[in-house]
Design a protein around this motif. Structure first.
Motif, short mmCIF file in Angstrom:
data_model
loop_
_atom_site.label_atom_id
_atom_site.label_comp_id
_atom_site.label_asym_id
_atom_site.label_seq_id
_atom_site.Cartn_x
_atom_site.Cartn_y
_atom_site.Cartn_z
N HIS A 1 0.85 -1.19 0.00
CA HIS A 1 0.00 0.00 0.00
C HIS A 1 0.89 1.24 0.00
O HIS A 1 1.89 1.32 0.73
CB HIS A 1 -0.92 0.01 1.22
CG HIS A 1 -1.96 -1.07 1.20
ND1 HIS A 1 -2.99 -1.08 0.28
CD2 HIS A 1 -2.12 -2.18 1.96
CE1 HIS A 1 -3.75 -2.15 0.49
NE2 HIS A 1 -3.24 -2.84 1.49
N GLU B 1 -3.42 2.70 -9.16
CA GLU B 1 -4.65 2.33 -8.45
C GLU B 1 -5.09 0.97 -8.94
O GLU B 1 -5.18 0.72 -10.14
CB GLU B 1 -5.74 3.38 -8.72
CG GLU B 1 -6.94 3.25 -7.82
CD GLU B 1 -7.93 4.40 -8.01
OE1 GLU B 1 -8.92 4.19 -8.75
OE2 GLU B 1 -7.69 5.49 -7.44
N ASP B 2 -5.34 0.05 -8.00
CA ASP B 2 -5.76 -1.29 -8.41
C ASP B 2 -7.26 -1.31 -8.71
O ASP B 2 -7.94 -0.28 -8.62
CB ASP B 2 -5.35 -2.35 -7.38
CG ASP B 2 -6.13 -2.25 -6.07
OD1 ASP B 2 -7.09 -1.45 -5.99
OD2 ASP B 2 -5.79 -2.98 -5.12
N LYS B 3 -7.79 -2.46 -9.05
CA LYS B 3 -9.20 -2.56 -9.45
C LYS B 3 -10.16 -2.29 -8.31
O LYS B 3 -11.34 -2.06 -8.52
CB LYS B 3 -9.46 -3.93 -10.07
CG LYS B 3 -8.75 -4.14 -11.39
CD LYS B 3 -9.06 -5.49 -12.01
CE LYS B 3 -8.34 -5.65 -13.36
NZ LYS B 3 -8.62 -6.97 -13.99
N GLY B 4 -9.64 -2.33 -7.09
CA GLY B 4 -10.47 -2.02 -5.94
C GLY B 4 -10.37 -0.56 -5.50
O GLY B 4 -10.90 -0.18 -4.47
N GLY B 5 -9.65 0.25 -6.31
CA GLY B 5 -9.51 1.66 -5.99
C GLY B 5 -8.47 1.96 -4.94
O GLY B 5 -8.41 3.08 -4.42
N ARG B 6 -7.62 0.99 -4.62
CA ARG B 6 -6.58 1.18 -3.62
C ARG B 6 -5.29 1.66 -4.29
O ARG B 6 -4.95 1.20 -5.37
CB ARG B 6 -6.32 -0.13 -2.87
CG ARG B 6 -7.48 -0.61 -2.01
CD ARG B 6 -7.26 -2.04 -1.54
NE ARG B 6 -7.40 -2.96 -2.65
CZ ARG B 6 -8.49 -3.71 -2.87
NH1 ARG B 6 -9.52 -3.62 -2.06
NH2 ARG B 6 -8.54 -4.54 -3.90
#
Length: 417
Positions: free
Chosen positions: A45, A68-73
């Motif tokens: 992260h 940004e990953d697919k979960g918005g992180r």
């Protein structure tokens, strides 16, 4: 044609023995010092590096691969190894185990910067992290691990040390540094103008020539150390002297990451002309606490593998090649190949490095190939050998030949190991 991304490099089979040699040396020295290997993810992260490395550093501001990953992180490819190990130390409760916790790692690290010799956008580090030892003896041990590693690899290096002090020392020094720099703000780069307000210490790490010229006459942080930090630094010098490791005090070393406290060090060399850093590290007593863990002191270093290998080549340091093929089994015909394949499997299972012909070459071409891969022996199975159930074995170093019966073939080579 899809080419390799800029700033990355393939490690080819012809060169991998150099990496294996480096890694084997590092593992042996780590084991001698009772370090255990730790492996952490390639990405973390983003918050880990913002808090751990420091949001005013070049690494965070300019060099991180963040997405940004697919979960918005928000995720970042690790730009250095220490923060990930610190996160693992906290998350896995290693502070509840036996201290000191002594670890090492091999890891790719990613920096979006201008590629240069020995410094790629994806490069690899050997690193050491020791948690729990608060004395200068731990700092000295970390430095000695790095020194033993570099000298074992045939490199001649110079050790530079400095002390960053504690929070109290830094506050006093930051005040003095700001006073010194106040009249020169207009001549500084835009990044350092921001650093002046947020973290003036970082200005000493700037690579811009104008800023370097301005800071050349800046006061030394070692003149602002509190009594405890001064004593720690003197003890470090004593341990290094007792272990016959020469050093130079260099008050300009601040390292490029915010987590350092007290000891910082660099091993430098002039093997490539101008002086360059081969390895750097230091102490970071507040890192675990900063990341939300139980306050635990730490010390360690990172060593760029590509850079070290490049320096070894520059100074002509010898890297032994890995063991060559013990026996190449040449065959002439399908049935003969089946028998050679069977023998090869048995030899391999008995720990004998063996190769056979997968390319349907003629016998002369097989001998040429065996010579090219530096096979110690060539064992020939042709029609006559298959009928007589024996193998014609040639020692390539002197041409001596010998007939070996099928039932004795495996023992013939396993007895030579």
């Amino acid at each position: 044609m899809i080419n390799i991304p800029k700033g990355t490099k393939d490690v080819l089979p012809s060169d991998i023995y150099k990496w294996h040699y480096f890694e084997n040396c590092a593992r042996k020295i780590a084991d001698d010092y009772n370090l255990k290997e730790i492996r952490t993810p390639v990405f973390e992260h983003t918050e880990l590096f913002l808090r751990g490395v420091g949001d005013t550093t070049d690494v965070v501001n300019k060099e991180m691969y963040t997405f940004e990953d697919k979960g918005g992180r928000s995720i970042t490819l690790k730009p250095e190894g220490t923060a990930g190990v610190a996160r693992s130390f906290i998350e896995n409760g290693l502070h509840n185990g036996v201290l000191p916790c002594k670890t090492y790692y091999f890891s790719p690290v990613f920096r979006y910067e201008r590629p240069q010799a020995g410094r790629l956008r994806e490069h690899h580090q050997f690193g050491v992290e020791i948690y729990g030892g608060k004395g200068a003896d731990t700092d000295a041990e970390v430095i000695l691990i790095a020194y033993d590693m570099l000298t074992k690899l045939g490199l001649s290096v110079e050790l530079n040390i400095n002390s960053m002090g504690c929070a109290t020392c830094k506050a006093a020094y930051n005040k003095a540094l700001k006073e010194f720099l106040m009249g020169n703000l207009d001549g500084m780069c835009e990044t350092c103008k921001v650093r002046y307000e947020k973290n003036p210490l970082r200005i000493l790490d700037c690579k811009e020539e104008g800023c370097k010229k301005i800071t050349s006459g800046a006061p030394a942080i070692t003149d602002y150390l509190c009594d405890e930090c001064k004593e720690h630094f003197e003890q470090l010098k004593g341990y290094l002297t007792a272990n016959n490791l020469p050093f130079k005090v260099n008050p300009r070393i601040v390292r490029g990451l915010d987590y350092y406290t007290r000891t910082v060090f660099e091993f430098v060399t002039t093997a490539l002309g101008s002086q360059g850093t081969v390895c750097g590290g230091g102490r970071y007593d507040k890192l675990i606490e900063t990341l939300g863990g139980t306050p635990t002191c730490g010390a360690g270093f990172g060593m760029g593998i590509e850079r070290v290998l490049m320096l070894m080549e520059a100074v002509g340091a010898k890297i032994p090649e890995e063991n060559p093929v013990k026996v190449y089994i040449a065959s002439m015909g399908d049935e003969e190949f089946v028998q050679s394949f069977k023998f090869a499997t048995e030899l391999r299972r008995n720990g004998v490095k063996t190769e056979i012909d997968h390319m349907k070459r003629g016998i002369k071409a097989q001998f040429k190939y065996a010579d090219k891969i530096k096979a110690e022996y060539v064992a020939v199975i042709g029609g006559d050998e298959l009928t007589k159930k024996e193998v014609n074995v040639k020692r390539m170093s002197d041409g001596k030949t010998e007939c070996v019966k099928f039932e004795d073939f495996i023992e013939y080579f396993t007895s030579k190991e």
